[in-house]
Design a protein around this motif. Sequence first.
Motif, mmCIF file in Angstrom:
data_model
loop_
_atom_site.group_PDB
_atom_site.id
_atom_site.type_symbol
_atom_site.label_atom_id
_atom_site.label_comp_id
_atom_site.label_asym_id
_atom_site.label_seq_id
_atom_site.Cartn_x
_atom_site.Cartn_y
_atom_site.Cartn_z
ATOM 1 N N ALA A 1 0.832 -1.204 0.000
ATOM 2 C CA ALA A 1 0.000 0.000 0.000
ATOM 3 C C ALA A 1 0.866 1.254 0.000
ATOM 4 O O ALA A 1 0.535 2.254 -0.656
ATOM 5 N N MET A 2 1.976 1.207 0.722
ATOM 6 C CA MET A 2 2.902 2.342 0.731
ATOM 7 C C MET A 2 3.461 2.587 -0.663
ATOM 8 O O MET A 2 3.548 3.735 -1.123
ATOM 9 N N LYS A 3 3.840 1.524 -1.341
ATOM 10 C CA LYS A 3 4.388 1.660 -2.687
ATOM 11 C C LYS A 3 3.351 2.230 -3.638
ATOM 12 O O LYS A 3 3.656 3.098 -4.471
ATOM 13 N N GLU A 4 2.117 1.772 -3.538
ATOM 14 C CA GLU A 4 1.041 2.284 -4.388
ATOM 15 C C GLU A 4 0.786 3.760 -4.091
ATOM 16 O O GLU A 4 0.569 4.575 -4.999
ATOM 17 N N MET A 5 0.820 4.114 -2.815
ATOM 18 C CA MET A 5 0.597 5.495 -2.408
ATOM 19 C C MET A 5 1.638 6.433 -3.009
ATOM 20 O O MET A 5 1.339 7.574 -3.372
ATOM 21 N N CYS A 6 2.881 5.930 -3.128
ATOM 22 C CA CYS A 6 3.993 6.773 -3.580
ATOM 23 C C CYS A 6 4.250 6.680 -5.079
ATOM 24 O O CYS A 6 5.273 7.189 -5.563
ATOM 25 N N LYS A 7 3.350 6.056 -5.818
ATOM 26 C CA LYS A 7 3.587 5.784 -7.237
ATOM 27 C C LYS A 7 3.871 7.058 -8.028
ATOM 28 O O LYS A 7 4.673 7.052 -8.963
ATOM 29 N N GLY A 8 3.268 8.163 -7.674
ATOM 30 C CA GLY A 8 3.455 9.389 -8.439
ATOM 31 C C GLY A 8 4.564 10.294 -7.926
ATOM 32 O O GLY A 8 4.776 11.390 -8.456
ATOM 33 N N ILE A 9 5.308 9.862 -6.901
ATOM 34 C CA ILE A 9 6.353 10.689 -6.307
ATOM 35 C C ILE A 9 7.646 10.577 -7.112
ATOM 36 O O ILE A 9 8.104 9.475 -7.422
ATOM 37 N N ASP A 10 8.242 11.696 -7.444
ATOM 38 C CA ASP A 10 9.552 11.716 -8.089
ATOM 39 C C ASP A 10 10.606 11.855 -6.986
ATOM 40 O O ASP A 10 10.941 12.963 -6.553
ATOM 41 N N PHE A 11 11.121 10.726 -6.533
ATOM 42 C CA PHE A 11 12.052 10.741 -5.407
ATOM 43 C C PHE A 11 13.366 11.425 -5.753
ATOM 44 O O PHE A 11 14.076 11.888 -4.851
ATOM 45 N N SER A 12 13.718 11.488 -7.027
ATOM 46 C CA SER A 12 14.979 12.123 -7.418
ATOM 47 C C SER A 12 14.992 13.609 -7.087
ATOM 48 O O SER A 12 16.058 14.231 -7.040
#
Length: 385
Positions: free
Chosen positions: A155-166
């Motif tokens: 669920a955490m991974k799905e939640m962060c799908k649109g985050i550009d961590f770079s």
Amino acid sequence: MRIIPLLAMLTVTASTFAIKITHGPYISDMDSTSTTIIWFTDKPGLSWVEIAEEGNDHFYGRERRKYYATLRGRKLAADTLHRVRITGLKPDCRYRYRIFTKETKQWRWNNNITYGDIASSAVYRKAPYTFRTFPAAPRDVSFLVLNDIHERAAAMKEMCKGIDFSKLDFVLLNGDMSDYVGSSGQIFKGYIDTCVSMFAKHVPVFMNRGNHETRGAFADKLWDFFPTESGEFYRVQHVAGIDFLIIDSGEDKPDSDIEYGETADYDAYREEQAAWLKRLRSERKIGQYPVVAFSHIPPAQQNWHGCYHLTNTIVPELNKMNVSVMFSGHLHRNDYREADDTVGFPNIVNSNISYLLCHTRNGKLEVERAEAGGKNKRYFTIELK
């Protein structure tokens, strides 16, 4: 019957039992001139990191300095957890790095050690891992806050799908990433492995303990996974002109509660932090830069003992520090509290199904709170004092 040549048999045997990197690496406890890199292997060994400044030269264009996992002058070679502190780095500089662990096959007596194979990250066919140190001078900062995941890694991974961590300087885990801490495997499966796959090889991850991380037979080992220079979970993490003040809010019920199995002493621990905050002010170690605070349990938003005690001990000291905003979790719902006479700063509470994406611009902190898929977005703008 098919006959396997002896050489092939030896090759299979060697590869089957060779030391392996099982988790990580991930970056933690970074500042402008140092950082810590952490990983795990299936067998104990002697570990080090080699680094090189970003450039067009090959990683193996010349000899690279080795930074070892050490403790009080001694290189560590008897553990499967490997923490390497790297110091003397340049501010705001991108580095390439590679990790190594040489298996400790036998430790017979004194320091008569037989070493075996080496496990390492690859740089021949893959680009090495990278990280960028924080700048020494103030600049805009971007970061992400996650909390109350309770081992829901998918669920955490799905939640962060649109985050550009770079584009982020760091990610802060603001407590209750676990249901309780019963084993290392529970931490890996619950969130660390997913953090590594998403960002933590390159972007530092900071941990702020929640009340559920205080529970379980392995809870006392959590600091080993997220070491800090101060030796404590509570600390000041300075990043590019902002003092991020991390408060360890402890447990939510009285220390005598039956749930804690006589292991809780959090009233004294919160009082210890209040005294620490007072020293920070008196020694002028805080106040030069804007202060952004984190506390898993939000003050004055729940009628439970932990919240009351936090409000009565730590909050009065925070009120003297000109805190710009506090980020909290714990409630499993979104909430927002304006500054008032009790808590002299706004408090943004993030739910268990949303994230906080934060950017500083023009002296203000802009916060986006959203759920998976960008749903139910809300925006906050906080003046940085």
